[in-house]
Scaffold this active site. Structure first.
Site, short mmCIF file in Angstrom:
data_model
loop_
_atom_site.label_atom_id
_atom_site.label_comp_id
_atom_site.label_asym_id
_atom_site.label_seq_id
_atom_site.Cartn_x
_atom_site.Cartn_y
_atom_site.Cartn_z
N GLY A 110 0.83 -1.20 0.00
CA GLY A 110 0.00 0.00 0.00
C GLY A 110 0.87 1.25 0.00
N ASP A 164 4.34 -4.85 -7.48
CA ASP A 164 3.71 -3.57 -7.15
C ASP A 164 4.34 -2.42 -7.94
OD1 ASP A 164 5.82 -4.42 -5.14
OD2 ASP A 164 5.76 -2.27 -4.72
N ARG A 213 -1.78 -1.10 -10.35
CA ARG A 213 -0.61 -1.96 -10.48
C ARG A 213 -1.04 -3.43 -10.55
NH1 ARG A 213 3.39 1.20 -7.08
NH2 ARG A 213 2.25 3.06 -6.39
N LYS A 228 4.44 12.12 -3.16
CA LYS A 228 5.29 11.03 -2.68
C LYS A 228 6.23 11.58 -1.61
CE LYS A 228 8.46 7.46 -4.42
NZ LYS A 228 9.08 6.90 -5.66
N ASP A 261 8.55 6.13 8.23
CA ASP A 261 8.19 7.48 8.65
C ASP A 261 7.32 8.20 7.64
OD1 ASP A 261 9.95 8.16 6.63
OD2 ASP A 261 11.50 8.96 7.96
N GLY A 262 7.11 7.59 6.46
CA GLY A 262 6.24 8.19 5.45
C GLY A 262 6.86 9.35 4.70
#
Length: 491
Positions: free
Chosen positions: A95, A257, A188, A118, A130-131
């Protein structure tokens, strides 16, 4: 605090949210995590214009705030998409762990493109991360994706990069950044694997129907539309991978992915371009067994497509045995489709207009000589296109001299004059590629505040078939040829 900006009319935002109409299981709605001090570093003027944006409006502080996720443009419904994937052969739930889809920009021509941030912060799919993203990897994606666009290779593109004013921690402290990525969609192979493994057949069908409507409207009403969709995806990927091979591009992390349904190249993490021709070339620091080596990319593409076919089986036919047979037949076409694309491209790279049975042997012999002598892949074809056979050891070898005679005889058997062959070669062989040392040079300068090196590189790469004097410097090889270059995923 995140606010909703009202500059939508001036800036040209025209967002739709069709993906958010799918069942809730395919995404999570949430806003980006605000950053302390967003600053716009680079904005893609031609891309912004084609998307219908007002470049000048996007350049101001409101633009930086939107690209950082501090403000949400009117009409946006930010979501993190759910998907799964085989990563180096191992299946796992994934994800968008550090990305959010703002929505789908509808262009003045009526086209639809995903606008994704992103590095916008943690999501429910972050898996402990941590994104966030660092400046270097985001600029790498900008450079390489725009170069791929210049090569006429289907690709996601980069609209903007902002720094966040915050630090991210990887092996060391790095400058935080967010990339705005543009894609035909972010669907995807892994999206369908997720639906197959964690959703109902009804939800899988909803995803497939959405994909048909968005990417394959011409077959949306076919009786065997799900099989037809699989076949079309196979065709697109066979064409895409052939284009990669023809320019010496190595993706580095061909997980399921990272294979799009649209046929675009996505995720420029540990990617690089091959220098010396060697099918076993690997740059990625994590690909220790060479699973995604240059020469193995077609095989991996077929393997990934087989995983897509497995996911689609319940839709292809209610009869499982028949569904498997139909899917296998579709997958079995990949090798021929890929090979036909590749050899057609190789003929063009050598100025060959027509077809002869011996062409494959002629092409194979050149590649064998290049591998034996460690010849640079791009510059060998560049020299042939310019008819300047100098400054490379390969051209002085007995094997090459014999090959060159056979090649010239092959060109003379065509009705087209040799001048046409050389023009075909120039339009089929990029004069330059994003050389690994040049990319690193640009990134090092950028993270130290000097973006001029990157700007000059991007300018030279904007028309790679130009064969201009300004590109000559970028065709030069690094002084140290045999050093072990390694790339990293940047997460």
């Amino acid at each position: 605090m995140i606010t909703e900006t009202k500059t939508v009319v001036k800036a040209g935002w025209n967002l739709a949210n069709s993906y958010a109409q799918l069942p809730q299981s395919f995404f999570t709605r949430l806003n980006p995590n605000p950053v302390s001090s967003p600053k716009l570093i680079i904005l893609n003027h031609p891309l912004a214009k084609s998307l219908g944006f007002n470049f000048e409006e996007l350049k101001d502080n409101d633009g930086a705030a939107i690209f950082a996720g501090n403000e949400i443009p009117e009409g946006a419904v930010p979501i993190a998409q759910a998907y799964a994937g085989h990563q180096f052969g191992h299946f796992t739930m994934l994800g968008d762990g550090r990305a959010l889809l703002l929505g789908e920009q509808i262009t003045p021509k009526g086209q639809r493109f995903d606008i994704q941030l992103k590095g916008s912060g943690r999501t429910p799919y972050s898996r402990g991360g941590d994104g966030r993203a660092a400046l270097g990897p985001m600029l790498r994606e900008y450079i390489i994706s725009e170069a791929m666009h210049g090569f006429n290779i289907p690709t996601t593109r980069s609209l903007a990069v902002v720094t966040t004013g915050e630090t991210v921690f990887r092996e060391k402290e790095e400058i935080g950044a967010i990339l705005t990525r543009v894609a035909a969609s972010h669907l995807r192979v892994g999206t369908f694997q997720y639906a197959s493994n964690w959703c109902s057949v009804g939800e899988l069908k909803a995803l497939a129907d959405y994909t048909l409507k968005r990417h394959f409207p011409e077959i949306h009403n076919d009786e065997d539309r799900y099989l037809s969709m699989l076949e079309e995806i196979i065709r697109r990927q066979a064409s895409l991978i052939a284009k990669w091979q023809l320019v010496g591009f190595i993706h580095g992390v061909m997980n399921t992915d990272n294979m799009t349904i649209s046929g675009e190249t996505i995720d420029y993490g540990p990617c690089a371009f091959m220098d010396s021709y060697n099918p076993e070339t690997v740059f990625s620091s994590i690909d220790i067994y060479g699973r995604y080596a240059y020469g193995n990319q077609p095989n991996i593409a077929a393997w990934n497509l087989s995983r897509l076919a497995e996911a689609l089986l319940p839709l292809i036919s209610d009869n499982e045995e028949l569904a498997v047979k139909l899917a296998k037949d579709a997958i079995s076409s990949f090798d021929d489709l890929y090979h036909n694309n590749w050899i057609t491209g190789m003929r063009a790279k050598l100025g060959i207009f027509n077809t002869e049975i011996e062409d494959e042997a002629l092409i194979g012999k050149l590649l064998s000589i290049m591998e034996t002598y460690g010849a640079d892949y791009t510059n060998t074809f560049r020299a042939l296109a310019l008819n300047k056979l100098e400054d490379m050891m390969i051209f002085d070898t007995e094997e090459f001299v014999k090959w060159h005679e056979m090649w010239q005889a092959r060109l003379e058997r065509q009705k087209e004059p040799k001048e046409s062959s050389y023009e075909l070669m120039k339009s089929s062989n990029p004069a330059i590629i994003p050389r690994n040392h040049r990319v690193e040079e640009a990134l090092e300068a950028a993270v130290n505040g000097d973006y001029s090196v990157m700007e000059k590189l991007n300018d030279a790469l904007s028309n790679p078939f130009e064969y201009s004097a300004k590109q000559d410097e970028y065709a030069k090889l690094p002084k140290k040829r045999n050093c072990a270059y390694r790339t990293f995923c940047g997460t």
